[in-house]
Design a protein around this motif. Sequence first.
Motif, PDB file in Angstrom:
ATOM      1  N   VAL A 420       0.857  -1.191   0.000  1.00  0.00           N
ATOM      2  CA  VAL A 420       0.000   0.000   0.000  1.00  0.00           C
ATOM      3  C   VAL A 420       0.892   1.238   0.000  1.00  0.00           C
ATOM      4  N   ARG A 421       0.291   2.390  -0.278  1.00  0.00           N
ATOM      5  CA  ARG A 421       1.053   3.635  -0.287  1.00  0.00           C
ATOM      6  C   ARG A 421       1.588   3.957   1.102  1.00  0.00           C
ATOM      7  N   ARG A 422       0.716   3.893   2.101  1.00  0.00           N
ATOM      8  CA  ARG A 422       1.128   4.137   3.484  1.00  0.00           C
ATOM      9  C   ARG A 422       0.097   3.533   4.416  1.00  0.00           C
ATOM     10  N   LEU A 423       0.543   3.154   5.621  1.00  0.00           N
ATOM     11  CA  LEU A 423      -0.342   2.528   6.586  1.00  0.00           C
ATOM     12  C   LEU A 423      -1.089   3.583   7.386  1.00  0.00           C
ATOM     13  N   THR A 424      -2.295   3.214   7.822  1.00  0.00           N
ATOM     14  CA  THR A 424      -3.087   4.061   8.708  1.00  0.00           C
ATOM     15  C   THR A 424      -3.295   3.323  10.025  1.00  0.00           C
ATOM     16  N   GLY A 425      -3.827   4.029  11.011  1.00  0.00           N
ATOM     17  CA  GLY A 425      -4.128   3.385  12.287  1.00  0.00           C
ATOM     18  C   GLY A 425      -5.120   2.252  12.124  1.00  0.00           C
ATOM     19  N   GLU A 426      -6.079   2.418  11.200  1.00  0.00           N
ATOM     20  CA  GLU A 426      -7.057   1.355  10.954  1.00  0.00           C
ATOM     21  C   GLU A 426      -6.378   0.112  10.383  1.00  0.00           C
ATOM     22  N   ASP A 427      -5.335   0.298   9.574  1.00  0.00           N
ATOM     23  CA  ASP A 427      -4.612  -0.849   9.040  1.00  0.00           C
ATOM     24  C   ASP A 427      -4.041  -1.701  10.160  1.00  0.00           C
ATOM     25  N   ARG A 428      -3.372  -1.046  11.097  1.00  0.00           N
ATOM     26  CA  ARG A 428      -2.694  -1.790  12.154  1.00  0.00           C
ATOM     27  C   ARG A 428      -3.686  -2.480  13.082  1.00  0.00           C
ATOM     28  N   ALA A 429      -4.906  -1.962  13.152  1.00  0.00           N
ATOM     29  CA  ALA A 429      -5.922  -2.572  14.011  1.00  0.00           C
ATOM     30  C   ALA A 429      -6.825  -3.534  13.249  1.00  0.00           C
ATOM     31  N   ARG A 430      -6.537  -3.746  11.953  1.00  0.00           N
ATOM     32  CA  ARG A 430      -7.482  -4.481  11.113  1.00  0.00           C
ATOM     33  C   ARG A 430      -7.731  -5.910  11.596  1.00  0.00           C
ATOM     34  N   ALA A 431      -6.696  -6.604  12.034  1.00  0.00           N
ATOM     35  CA  ALA A 431      -6.886  -7.996  12.445  1.00  0.00           C
ATOM     36  C   ALA A 431      -7.900  -8.085  13.576  1.00  0.00           C
TER      37      ALA A 431
END
Length: 638
Positions: A420-431
């Motif tokens: 992805v272009r860059r990670l967001t806080g939602e990405d890190r919490a996705r699991a």
Amino acid sequence: METPVAADPARTLLDLRRGGRLAAEYPTVRALLAEADTRQTAHAGRVLGGLDPDEVLAAHPDTAALTVAVVGHGTVGPLLGPLTGELARHGLLLRPYQGAFDSWVFELSDPGSALYAASPDLALCLLDPAVVFDEVPLPWRPADVARVLAEKTALVEKVAARFADTVRGTLVLNTLPLPRRHTAQLIDHRSRAELGALWREANARLLRLGVDNASVVVIDLDPLLAEGVPAADPRLDVYAKVHLSEPLLAAYAREIGHLARHVAGLTSKVLVLDLDQTVWGGILGDDGPEGIEAAGGHRGEAFRAFQRVAKQLGSQGVLLAAVSKNDREPVLDVLRDHPDMTLREEDFVRVTADWRPKSESIAALADALNLATGSFVFVDDSTFERGLVRRELPKVAVVAVDDEPAHHVERLLRDGWFDVRRLTGEDRARAELYRGEVARTDFLQGFASVADYLNELGVRVRLRPVTSDELPRISQLTLRTNQFNLTTRRLQPAEVAAYAAAEGSGVLTVRSADRFGDNGLVGAVFLERRDGELRIDNFLLSCRVFSRGIEQGVLSTVLGLAAGAGLHAVTGHYRPTPRNHIVKDLFPRYGFAPVQDESGTPVGEGLAFRHDLSTALHPPGHLQLDADPAGLLEGAHA
């Protein structure tokens, strides 16, 4: 059962082209090139380069096509073949724009240039060592190189800023290789060390452009060179002004293919792992927990390295799932208690261990997560299982591993499925968010009706104007959301910011939560006030929160906003794509009427709709709605 990969895919493509069938059979190219190396893909791309994109789109209008501009200091034409092939590997179609020799400064600095007229999704500015050494005086010292490096990096920064201000696409830069033929011209090691330090400092400055500028991606060529790819071909360098070698261009094109897939909204989200001989060595049912290899010894350490990589991916928002032909309890015992395991049960959103075909298990997981199978990557050592998944679920990306676990990591990572272009806080919490989604699905099974389920679920929705720290997440939603996306217009963060800041327009963010936890920022509505009406430019919602009445709550807020502002209608349109049919009747379902001309033909791009505000739309009774869109359309946004 597994479809064999052609020894020479280009030959098969050439036969199709000679038979006049290449455009008609373009969708088969993705499978044909799935296991091709960069050399094979480059060769295939040269065959595909003679194909008219419009001819392919006429036969297959749903094919995703990207406009990619290529400019540079030297000759850039040799990149087009590998680039065409790498996009085709992912089912994409290349519309190329090739700049003239050494035209990069002019093309990127002038908003009236042909490059800007092409409105590229990606603009590749191919940098090479000659851009510096062509301007170094003779004789030269490291200080001379330092001066030119400073001038060139400053120039690159300037054109990058101009690009960000002018066009909606992404500018792709790259670091500069430093071939030995330059360092070896300095006969003292002190000067060589100084040159190396200066060169790396300039490359670090370029790389920081990709950190600080949302419209720029910088491809680091050092990892590619570290794998033994030559930086240049002396003959092509001197005679043809092709300053980077063909193998390096092919490896670079593969990286661009990964980026192009993300720009097209095709980034994968779920990594499905087989267990026996993939995550650990041995067969659990035959060897028992004490007989499997997960650490220690040569093979055990290879499996441990693979598990560590999977866990690293999972920490960045990739959803991990296990699908194994095994009895469930022994598998869970290993994941919970085996002392050598790196991956544990809590690392997975779901562990499926039974004797069903794995294609059925993956399909069931897709349903539970409310994700399309095109978001899945499946890794297995079994030719049979891979072939079955390819046949039954052709949109799933299949990664082949074998009985040499030392190769597992490279094979998993080689195609950048999750880039992805860059990670967001939602990405890190996705699991954690999706584990909640599985829990919701299981919770649903205990109710006689969906209405009873929703009443007990306790859905809460919060609507607010977008804030600056939410821009990357909103951009990501436009890039990655394909199903609940009315227009599938892809926007970079700067474009979202510009839209939100414009007078009379705004972006409304959607956050949701329920009894199982916070879902985070799950949607957005792009609104524009125009000619006494409120226009919905786009409405998108994460697939994680489908079918919970959130869309009704959002539209009721939008209609109420328009009525409160004294407007006389709300309009919007739906642009059909292969993947967003789920929202084709969204507007009619909530009281919008189709807009037609006098002949009854739909108006506008796609299907246009209008709500005259004569009737109110209320949020569903089970929904707790906290909506405060104040100031949304006034041009003053936080």
